[in-house]
Design a protein around this motif. Structure first.
Motif, PDB file in Angstrom:
ATOM      1  N   ASP A  71       0.825  -1.215   0.000  1.00  0.00           N
ATOM      2  CA  ASP A  71       0.000   0.000   0.000  1.00  0.00           C
ATOM      3  C   ASP A  71       0.854   1.257   0.000  1.00  0.00           C
ATOM      4  O   ASP A  71       0.424   2.315  -0.479  1.00  0.00           O
ATOM      5  N   ALA A  72       2.050   1.152   0.547  1.00  0.00           N
ATOM      6  CA  ALA A  72       2.945   2.312   0.631  1.00  0.00           C
ATOM      7  C   ALA A  72       3.927   2.388  -0.529  1.00  0.00           C
ATOM      8  O   ALA A  72       4.831   3.223  -0.523  1.00  0.00           O
ATOM      9  N   GLY A  73       3.761   1.545  -1.513  1.00  0.00           N
ATOM     10  CA  GLY A  73       4.694   1.512  -2.637  1.00  0.00           C
ATOM     11  C   GLY A  73       5.651   0.338  -2.509  1.00  0.00           C
ATOM     12  O   GLY A  73       5.375  -0.642  -1.811  1.00  0.00           O
ATOM     13  N   TRP A  74       6.774   0.417  -3.185  1.00  0.00           N
ATOM     14  CA  TRP A  74       7.746  -0.674  -3.168  1.00  0.00           C
ATOM     15  C   TRP A  74       8.526  -0.698  -1.855  1.00  0.00           C
ATOM     16  O   TRP A  74       8.886   0.340  -1.323  1.00  0.00           O
ATOM     17  N   THR A  75       8.784  -1.895  -1.352  1.00  0.00           N
ATOM     18  CA  THR A  75       9.612  -2.041  -0.166  1.00  0.00           C
ATOM     19  C   THR A  75      11.076  -1.771  -0.513  1.00  0.00           C
ATOM     20  O   THR A  75      11.457  -1.714  -1.685  1.00  0.00           O
ATOM     21  N   SER A  76      11.892  -1.620   0.519  1.00  0.00           N
ATOM     22  CA  SER A  76      13.319  -1.426   0.298  1.00  0.00           C
ATOM     23  C   SER A  76      13.904  -2.644  -0.405  1.00  0.00           C
ATOM     24  O   SER A  76      13.462  -3.769  -0.182  1.00  0.00           O
ATOM     25  N   PRO A  77      14.907  -2.459  -1.256  1.00  0.00           N
ATOM     26  CA  PRO A  77      15.459  -3.578  -2.020  1.00  0.00           C
ATOM     27  C   PRO A  77      16.055  -4.658  -1.123  1.00  0.00           C
ATOM     28  O   PRO A  77      16.647  -4.378  -0.079  1.00  0.00           O
ATOM     29  N   SER A  78      15.873  -5.918  -1.555  1.00  0.00           N
ATOM     30  CA  SER A  78      16.501  -7.070  -0.914  1.00  0.00           C
ATOM     31  C   SER A  78      17.415  -7.749  -1.921  1.00  0.00           C
ATOM     32  O   SER A  78      17.056  -7.898  -3.094  1.00  0.00           O
ATOM     33  N   LEU A  79      18.587  -8.175  -1.464  1.00  0.00           N
ATOM     34  CA  LEU A  79      19.565  -8.806  -2.345  1.00  0.00           C
ATOM     35  C   LEU A  79      19.258 -10.287  -2.510  1.00  0.00           C
ATOM     36  O   LEU A  79      19.060 -11.002  -1.525  1.00  0.00           O
TER      37      LEU A  79
END
Length: 399
Positions: A71-79
């Motif tokens: 709902d808040a957009g994309w999450t922080s990137p995960s490697l």
């Protein structure tokens, strides 16, 4: 990390062949300073959650990352994985998929020899999207040849993976006049892997296919279906389709006979999606030097198709994607020079207004825009290569 977000709302407030849009000034992008970001891929899991993966490259180091849409957009990137000996290509991009139990699989390409197109498909598995297994090679041939253009779809508790395989191109066969200069032909193969990372079964599905067009896979009520660009002895490179039926794979059948004769790979694969046995396929053809993007629908899981529907505006370079949005209806995206367009299309032949979704470039570095239709609507992702450091950008297209 710099973030910006543009959200485009596509409201179905008019009949199926019409659409209007409004644009909110919200944007999000991925890419780190000093890195080139590219090769985006969108997919959804069986619960309808959407995910975006991409590659960031700095010098020889490649990092394969992903994010989840909320709902808040994309999450922080995960490697997912990183390496210095990868094959990173604008058209042969890494991908992710989710098993029915919620665990993940990811595929990327790693060099396996000194040749330009000597690379293998590497698979890594994660139970939680955080901890990933040591990557292993999907295929067992050990040839220093091309393996890539992966597509993946959940199949019961396991995962079906299809790919183009170059093991036969190392043999002493009549010369292939494609741009790779192979001997022998590329083949289409598929395998089933378990959530624990075990390959359970493998097949060769077609022993002569186009060298470097993406494959695309979907699941129907009858079982999995794979679509790809076939290649006849006379260099006709129309779409082929194979289906799982009665416990075995069908022989290759044509989707439609464009009769596009070209003695080279157009680097323009099809895209397929299904809801039950309602299915749609979008593809590019350049027959008689008239480039077109077409969509065809099937109501029986790919056994037969309606007449193709032309959707482009007359100056297309292809790079299509497609998602079913309802029974007998889908949304197709494609490029005209450096502009990404989209429109609704229905099995009855009706098409919606063409929607200008974003500007990028027609260069290879802009890659293949990606589309997925998930719980929160349709999402578009692409590579913006206007700046010296390319970035992944996205739009949410909500109905």
């Amino acid at each position: 990390m710099k973030y910006s977000l543009i959200i485009l709302l596509l409201w179905a407030c008019t009949p199926a062949n019409k659409a209007s849009i409004s644009v909110e000034n919200i944007e999000q992008q991925f890419g780190s300073e000093g890195n080139q970001a590219g090769e985006p891929y969108l997919f959804k899991d069986n619960s309808g959650n959407a995910y975006l993966s991409w590659v960031e490259k700095q010098d020889s180091l490649s990092k394969f990352q992903y994010s989840m849409w909320t709902d808040a957009g994309w999450t922080s990137p995960s490697l997912i994985a990183e390496g210095v000996d990868w094959f990173v290509n604008w058209a042969d991009y890494p991908q992710m998929a989710a098993f029915s139990n919620g665990s993940f699989a990811a595929a990327f390409l790693e060099k396996n020899g000194s040749g330009t197109f000597a690379y293998s498909i590497k698979i890594t598995i994660s139970p939680d999207g955080i901890n990933w297994s040591k990557p292993w090679t999907l295929h067992d041939d050990n040839t220093q040849t091309e393996h890539g253009f992966v597509s993946m779809v959940p199949w019961d508790d396991n995962l079906l993976v299809s790919w183009l395989d170059g093991r036969n191109t190392a043999s002493d066969q009549p010369h292939d006049h494609s741009h790779h200069g192979h001997h022998g032909q590329m083949s289409l193969r598929a395998a089933v892997i378990s959530p624990s990372g075990v390959k359970l079964q493998e097949w060769e599905l077609d022993n002569r296919v186009c060298d470097c067009c993406q494959t695309s896979t979907t699941m129907t009520a009858n079982g999995p279906v794979i679509v790809f660009r076939d290649r006849s002895e006379d260099e006709i490179r129309d779409l082929g389709i194979v289906r799982w039926e009665n416990g075995a794979w069908s022989t290759t059948q044509p989707v439609y006979m464009d009769l596009w004769k070209i003695a080279a790979c157009p680097v323009n694969g099809p895209r397929i999606d299904a809801l039950g046995n309602d299915m749609g396929i979008a593809w590019y053809t350049g027959r008689q030097d008239r480039p077109e993007v077409k969509v065809a629908f099937s109501a029986d899981g790919g056994k037969s198709f309606n007449s193709p529907i032309k959707v482009d505006l007359g100056n297309t370079i292809g790079r299509v994607d497609f998602a079913m949005t309802a029974a007998n209806e889908g949304f197709v995206t494609w490029m005209e020079d450096g502009t990404v367009y989209g429109r609704k299309v229905s099995a009855s032949g009706k098409v919606g207004d063409s929607l200008k979704l974003t500007e990028t470039s027609a260069k290879r570095s802009s890659g293949f825009p990606q589309l997925v239709y998930a719980n929160m609507g349709a999402l578009l992702a692409w590579t913006d290569d206007h700046m010296p450091e390319s970035r992944i950008k996205s739009k949410a297209i909500l109905k």
